[in-house]
Design a protein around this motif. Structure first.
Motif, PDB file in Angstrom:
ATOM      1  N   LEU A 167       0.836  -1.191   0.000  1.00  0.00           N
ATOM      2  CA  LEU A 167       0.000   0.000   0.000  1.00  0.00           C
ATOM      3  C   LEU A 167       0.870   1.240   0.000  1.00  0.00           C
ATOM      4  O   LEU A 167       1.837   1.334   0.763  1.00  0.00           O
ATOM      5  CB  LEU A 167      -0.922   0.036   1.215  1.00  0.00           C
ATOM      6  N   ALA A 168       0.527   2.186  -0.860  1.00  0.00           N
ATOM      7  CA  ALA A 168       1.235   3.460  -0.934  1.00  0.00           C
ATOM      8  C   ALA A 168       0.216   4.564  -1.158  1.00  0.00           C
ATOM      9  O   ALA A 168      -0.706   4.410  -1.961  1.00  0.00           O
ATOM     10  CB  ALA A 168       2.256   3.446  -2.065  1.00  0.00           C
ATOM     11  N   SER A 169       0.382   5.680  -0.453  1.00  0.00           N
ATOM     12  CA  SER A 169      -0.565   6.782  -0.600  1.00  0.00           C
ATOM     13  C   SER A 169       0.056   8.063  -0.080  1.00  0.00           C
ATOM     14  O   SER A 169       1.170   8.073   0.447  1.00  0.00           O
ATOM     15  CB  SER A 169      -1.867   6.492   0.171  1.00  0.00           C
TER      16      SER A 169
ATOM     17  N   PRO B 227     -10.942  -2.697  -2.517  1.00  0.00           N
ATOM     18  CA  PRO B 227     -11.600  -3.947  -2.902  1.00  0.00           C
ATOM     19  C   PRO B 227     -11.080  -4.516  -4.214  1.00  0.00           C
ATOM     20  O   PRO B 227     -10.950  -5.735  -4.357  1.00  0.00           O
ATOM     21  CB  PRO B 227     -13.081  -3.560  -3.005  1.00  0.00           C
ATOM     22  N   ALA B 228     -10.750  -3.651  -5.159  1.00  0.00           N
ATOM     23  CA  ALA B 228     -10.202  -4.142  -6.413  1.00  0.00           C
ATOM     24  C   ALA B 228      -8.865  -4.836  -6.186  1.00  0.00           C
ATOM     25  O   ALA B 228      -8.606  -5.913  -6.747  1.00  0.00           O
ATOM     26  CB  ALA B 228     -10.048  -2.997  -7.405  1.00  0.00           C
ATOM     27  N   ALA B 229      -7.995  -4.239  -5.359  1.00  0.00           N
ATOM     28  CA  ALA B 229      -6.692  -4.851  -5.094  1.00  0.00           C
ATOM     29  C   ALA B 229      -6.850  -6.206  -4.415  1.00  0.00           C
ATOM     30  O   ALA B 229      -6.118  -7.159  -4.738  1.00  0.00           O
ATOM     31  CB  ALA B 229      -5.850  -3.912  -4.225  1.00  0.00           C
ATOM     32  N   ALA B 230      -7.783  -6.308  -3.473  1.00  0.00           N
ATOM     33  CA  ALA B 230      -8.005  -7.586  -2.797  1.00  0.00           C
ATOM     34  C   ALA B 230      -8.456  -8.653  -3.786  1.00  0.00           C
ATOM     35  O   ALA B 230      -7.968  -9.797  -3.764  1.00  0.00           O
ATOM     36  CB  ALA B 230      -9.038  -7.415  -1.693  1.00  0.00           C
ATOM     37  N   ASP B 231      -9.381  -8.316  -4.670  1.00  0.00           N
ATOM     38  CA  ASP B 231      -9.887  -9.293  -5.637  1.00  0.00           C
ATOM     39  C   ASP B 231      -8.823  -9.660  -6.663  1.00  0.00           C
ATOM     40  O   ASP B 231      -8.728 -10.822  -7.087  1.00  0.00           O
ATOM     41  CB  ASP B 231     -11.135  -8.749  -6.322  1.00  0.00           C
TER      42      ASP B 231
ATOM     43  N   HIS C  51       0.098  -4.232  -5.932  1.00  0.00           N
ATOM     44  CA  HIS C  51       0.510  -2.950  -5.366  1.00  0.00           C
ATOM     45  C   HIS C  51      -0.647  -1.954  -5.467  1.00  0.00           C
ATOM     46  O   HIS C  51      -1.073  -1.598  -6.570  1.00  0.00           O
ATOM     47  CB  HIS C  51       1.731  -2.419  -6.101  1.00  0.00           C
ATOM     48  N   LEU C  52      -1.156  -1.531  -4.331  1.00  0.00           N
ATOM     49  CA  LEU C  52      -2.243  -0.561  -4.243  1.00  0.00           C
ATOM     50  C   LEU C  52      -1.642   0.828  -4.054  1.00  0.00           C
ATOM     51  O   LEU C  52      -0.912   1.062  -3.086  1.00  0.00           O
ATOM     52  CB  LEU C  52      -3.154  -0.922  -3.075  1.00  0.00           C
TER      53      LEU C  52
ATOM     54  N   LEU D 240      -0.631  -3.656 -10.460  1.00  0.00           N
ATOM     55  CA  LEU D 240      -0.710  -2.355  -9.792  1.00  0.00           C
ATOM     56  C   LEU D 240      -2.120  -1.824  -9.947  1.00  0.00           C
ATOM     57  O   LEU D 240      -2.704  -1.870 -11.040  1.00  0.00           O
ATOM     58  CB  LEU D 240       0.301  -1.374 -10.389  1.00  0.00           C
ATOM     59  N   VAL D 241      -2.670  -1.314  -8.857  1.00  0.00           N
ATOM     60  CA  VAL D 241      -4.054  -0.844  -8.809  1.00  0.00           C
ATOM     61  C   VAL D 241      -4.050   0.606  -8.348  1.00  0.00           C
ATOM     62  O   VAL D 241      -3.448   0.930  -7.325  1.00  0.00           O
ATOM     63  CB  VAL D 241      -4.891  -1.703  -7.835  1.00  0.00           C
ATOM     64  N   GLY D 242      -4.734   1.481  -9.098  1.00  0.00           N
ATOM     65  CA  GLY D 242      -4.769   2.880  -8.691  1.00  0.00           C
ATOM     66  C   GLY D 242      -5.434   3.745  -9.733  1.00  0.00           C
ATOM     67  O   GLY D 242      -6.045   3.249 -10.692  1.00  0.00           O
TER      68      GLY D 242
END
Length: 266
Positions: free
Chosen positions: A4-6, A135-139, A59-60, A83-85
Motif C-alpha cells: 500500500l502506498a498513498s 476492494p479491487a486490489a483484494a480481488d 501494489h495498491l 498495480l491498482v490505482g
C-alpha cells in the motif's frame, strides 16, 4: 502480498486495510503513506525505485488529486505484478520497470465491484482508496495476475495516461537536466545519469565548483558534494546537511553539470 502506498498520512490507510482484510488474508506491507500530497510525479519516481525489490505482489497506490472526477481507475499487469490505482500516470514508470517491456492495462468498472463492508457504509466520491481501489486490489490478489480477465469489473484497454519521467541531455562535458525529487535527508536527486561523474574529481553544478565523492564522508561535515546516488543518478548533497538548502534547489529546478576541464575559461 499486497503493498500500500498513498499520500494519506493517518488514519485513512487503516480503512483501506480493513476493506482488504474482509476479502483476503494477504500479507499487507506499507510502502509509504507520506508521499507529498497530490504529487503524482514524485510518487511515480519512488514507486519505480522501490517496487522492483518486492517479490510478485499486488501494489495498491493512491495518489489521486482527481478523485471523484471522470479519470479512470485502472489495474496494470506488469510481469508477475499487478498495480491498482488511478489513471493519472502514477503507476506507469514502476509498471514498465517491473515488466521490463510491455504492460497490460484494465479499466475498473466501479459499478461491478462487490460492495465493501460494513453494509451501512456509504460510497464516497472522495475516498476511492477505500471504496474502489482497496476492494479491487483484494480481488486482484485473490485471482492472481494470470486471471485478471476473469474479474467481472475489469475491461482490457490500450488507453491510459502515460507518465514518463524527464530525461537529461548529456554529452561528454556537459549534462543538462532537472531535480526529480528531494528525499527526507535533503539529498537532491537529479535525472543526470551517474555515469557522468566517472573520472571526475570536481565539476561545476549550476556554475559553482563542487567536489565529486563516492561517499558523503568524502568531504568534511557541512560541505557540499556531487555523488552517485543509490538510484543511479547524480545527487547534489551535503555531508550531514541538506543539499536542497545548500544548492538552493527544489523539485523541477534545472541543473547543469559541466566538466571543469571544458570550462577552464570561467
Amino acid at each position: 502480498m499486497i503493498t500500500l502506498a498513498s499520500d494519506f498520512g493517518t488514519p485513512y490507510p487503516a480503512a483501506m486495510k480493513g476493506v482488504i482484510l474482509e476479502r483476503t488474508a494477504a500479507q499487507l506491507i506499507d510502502v509509504a503513506h507520506d508521499f507529498p500530497r497530490q504529487d503524482v510525479r514524485t510518487a511515480a519516481f519512488w514507486l519505480r525505485e522501490v517496487l522492483p525489490y518486492f517479490p510478485p505482489a499486488t501494489h495498491l497506490v493512491v495518489i489521486d488529486p482527481g478523485v471523484g472526477t471522470d479519470r479512470d481507475a485502472i489495474v496494470v499487469r506488469a510481469g508477475e505484478h499487478a498495480l491498482v490505482g488511478p489513471d493519472n500516470g502514477v503507476l506507469v514508470p514502476a509498471s514498465r520497470r517491473l515488466a521490463d517491456g510491455g504492460i497490460e492495462t484494465y479499466v475498473i468498472d466501479e459499478s461491478a465491484l462487490e460492495p465493501v463492508v460494513p453494509a451501512h457504509a456509504h460510497s464516497s466520491n472522495t475516498f476511492h482508496g477505500r471504496d474502489v481501489f482497496a476492494p479491487a486490489a483484494a480481488d486482484v490478489h485473490e485471482v492472481g495476475v494470470d486471471s485478471l480477465a476473469s474479474l467481472p469489473f475489469l475491461e482490457a484497454t490500450d488507453e491510459y495516461v502515460d507518465l514518463r519521467l524527464p530525461a537529461a541531455t548529456v554529452d561528454a562535458d556537459r549534462a543538462s537536466g532537472e531535480v526529480l525529487v528531494v528525499d527526507d535527508f535533503g539529498n537532491v536527486i537529479t535525472n543526470v545519469p551517474g555515469e557522468f561523474l566517472e573520472n571526475r574529481s570536481r565539476l561545476l553544478a549550476n556554475g559553482e565548483s563542487v567536489p565529486v565523492g563516492e561517499t558523503f564522508a568524502a568531504v568534511p561535515a557541512g560541505d557540499r558534494l556531487a555523488t552517485l546516488g543509490s538510484h543511479g543518478y547524480v545527487e547534489l548533497d551535503v555531508n550531514r546537511g541538506r543539499g536542497d538548502d545548500a544548492f538552493g534547489l527544489a523539485v523541477g529546478d534545472g541543473v547543469v553539470l559541466e566538466s571543469l576541464e571544458s570550462s577552464s575559461g570561467r
